[in-house]
Write an enzyme that holds these catalytic residues in place. Structure first.
Site, PDB file in Angstrom:
ATOM      1  N   LEU A 222       0.938  -1.148   0.047  1.00 46.39           N
ATOM      2  CA  LEU A 222       0.119  -0.112   0.088  1.00 46.39           C
ATOM      3  C   LEU A 222       0.872   1.195   0.116  1.00 46.39           C
ATOM      4  CD1 LEU A 222      -2.780   1.356   0.258  1.00 46.39           C
ATOM      5  CD2 LEU A 222      -2.769   1.130   2.711  1.00 46.39           C
ATOM      6  N   TYR A 223       2.050   1.244   0.641  1.00 42.87           N
ATOM      7  CA  TYR A 223       2.777   2.235   0.726  1.00 42.87           C
ATOM      8  C   TYR A 223       3.223   2.464  -0.719  1.00 42.87           C
ATOM      9  CZ  TYR A 223       7.327   4.776   0.995  1.00 42.87           C
ATOM     10  OH  TYR A 223       8.426   5.888   0.948  1.00 42.87           O
ATOM     11  N   ALA A 224       3.720   1.725  -1.355  1.00 41.56           N
ATOM     12  CA  ALA A 224       4.219   1.948  -2.690  1.00 41.56           C
ATOM     13  C   ALA A 224       3.074   2.343  -3.709  1.00 41.56           C
ATOM     14  CB  ALA A 224       4.598   0.458  -3.510  1.00 41.56           C
TER      15      ALA A 224
END
Length: 411
Positions: A222-224
């Protein structure tokens, strides 16, 4: 006296023309300083590390984006954060004015952020405690000072934490970025913006080394995904409003004053405490490696991006012409297996690590990162010079000093 590695070591360049920058570093909702005091500090050109960096207008005779007298503002990540602290300090040393904003959240030990803040304030860098999602606060800051550049380093970092608190990534990395761009698009003059993306956008891409032209539509975390979304959002605001935007894809940044959630940092802590450390390997005993990039090299890339950022072309929220839009890899081009990272730490700490080899979990971590930096070399003059052995030696020296006798010794 500060320990030799207690302060950021990148010297920064001496410049004749003053610049003012606005830095972002996160988002607490409180603002602990009065507008009057902020005005005094701002016009005294004190460096404030978090949200924005103000820069004086360049002389009309300057037309080349590569002219060294030009100064740009990047504004992504928290001013009291790892990268923000080093970049702000470098800007201050070369004579630029910096205004920062940070929310001092508890994603990791806030006392480390406060120690960075104290270090910065001793060098004349001032930080406003606030939230980049607070539109009224951002607009008030732009009313006080006509920022010409923004260095956006504010973000919710970490790949694995997204599985515990996904909302924080959307709040900071997407909503916070949009809020900042909304403010920047409507002010006059519009600032040029440099902001932190991430090497994580390459996701499941198996082509190495990673190039800026490679596909980035397969995020592994999700960060990416939020960082990739930020790049698309930047494209939109550049296209519609004429904002000058430069994205920087950082590759595994490490060094003194770093983040405790990074492997090199908590490996050091656990090795010294005699705790077992988990070392991941990919399927079929595949090597997990990272393109570790020392903080001073990252700072050079950040300053290069600022100094070559062109002016935004909009006015009053309306585009007047094409504006600059760029994205660069900032890495070291020398991937090192994580197992070798541990071996280097063992030698520096003179302690044998208790290794626990484990399978790489499906939590967003990828097996390999490797940066192609030819574009940054050509456009920014970016050239990393610190190998992992040398960089970790500086980190360990800082770590042992800072945590000497179990105390956080800043001085």
């Amino acid at each position: 006296m500060l320990h030799i590695d207690s302060a950021p070591s990148t010297p920064g360049k001496v410049k004749m023309e003053k610049s003012s920058y606005f830095f972002t570093r996160g988002g607490g909702a409180r603002w602990h300083y009065s507008l009057a005091k902020l005005t005094v500090w701002s016009f005294a050109f004190l460096a404030l590390i978090l949200i924005f960096f103000l820069r004086s207008p360049a002389p009309s005779t300057i037309t080349s984006a590569a002219d060294p007298s030009r100064r740009s503002l990047r504004n992504y990540n928290w001013a009291a954060g790892f990268v923000g602290t080093h970049v702000s300090s470098a800007l201050k040393r070369r004579g630029d004015g910096v205004l920062g904003i940070d929310n001092f959240n508890d994603y990791y030990d806030p006392s480390l952020k406060r120690a960075r803040q104290a270090l910065l304030e001793r060098t004349g860098v001032f930080i406003v405690e606030g939230d980049i999602n607070d539109e009224a606060l951002l607009r008030k800051l732009f009313e006080v000072v006509p920022f010409t550049h923004v260095m956006h380093l504010a973000a919710q970092a970490g790949v694995r934490y997204a599985m515990e608190n996904p909302g924080s990534y959307v709040h900071s990395n997407i909503a916070g970025f949009v809020n900042l761009l909304e403010v920047c698009k409507s002010v006059n003059p519009q600032p040029a913006i440099v902001w932190a993306s991430s090497s994580s956008v390459y996701g499941l891409n198996t082509k190495v080394p990673f190039s800026e032209k490679d596909r980035t539509d397969q995020p592994a975390s999700l960060y990416a995904a939020t960082k990739k979304a930020g790049e698309e959002i930047a494209h939109t605001y550049n296209h519609i409003y004429g904002l000058s935007l430069t994205g920087l894809r950082f590759f595994t940044v490490y060094g003194p004053w770093g983040r405790p959630d990074m492997a090199y940092f908590f490996f050091t802590k656990d090795i010294l405490k005699g705790k077992q450390i988990a070392i991941f390997e990919a399927a079929n005993h595949g090597t997990v490696a990272r393109d570790f990039t020392y903080i001073d090299d990252i700072v050079k890339g950040c300053l290069g991006a600022l100094d070559t950022a062109e002016k935004s072309t909009g006015s009053g929220g309306k585009k007047r012409g094409p504006a600059q839009l760029r994205v660069f890899n900032l890495g070291n081009t020398s991937p090192v297996p994580v197992s070798e990272l541990v071996s280097i730490l063992e030698r520096l700490l003179k302690v044998k690590a208790k290794r626990n080899i484990m399978k790489l979990p499906r939590n967003g971590d990828v097996q390999y990162t490797h940066a192609n930096i030819s574009y940054a070399q050509r456009e920014l003059g970016y050239k990393p010079t610190t190998d992992l052995q040398s960089g970790l030696k500086k980190f360990v020296r800082w770590y042992l000093n800072y945590y000497s006798d179990g105390k956080k010794a800043v001085e």
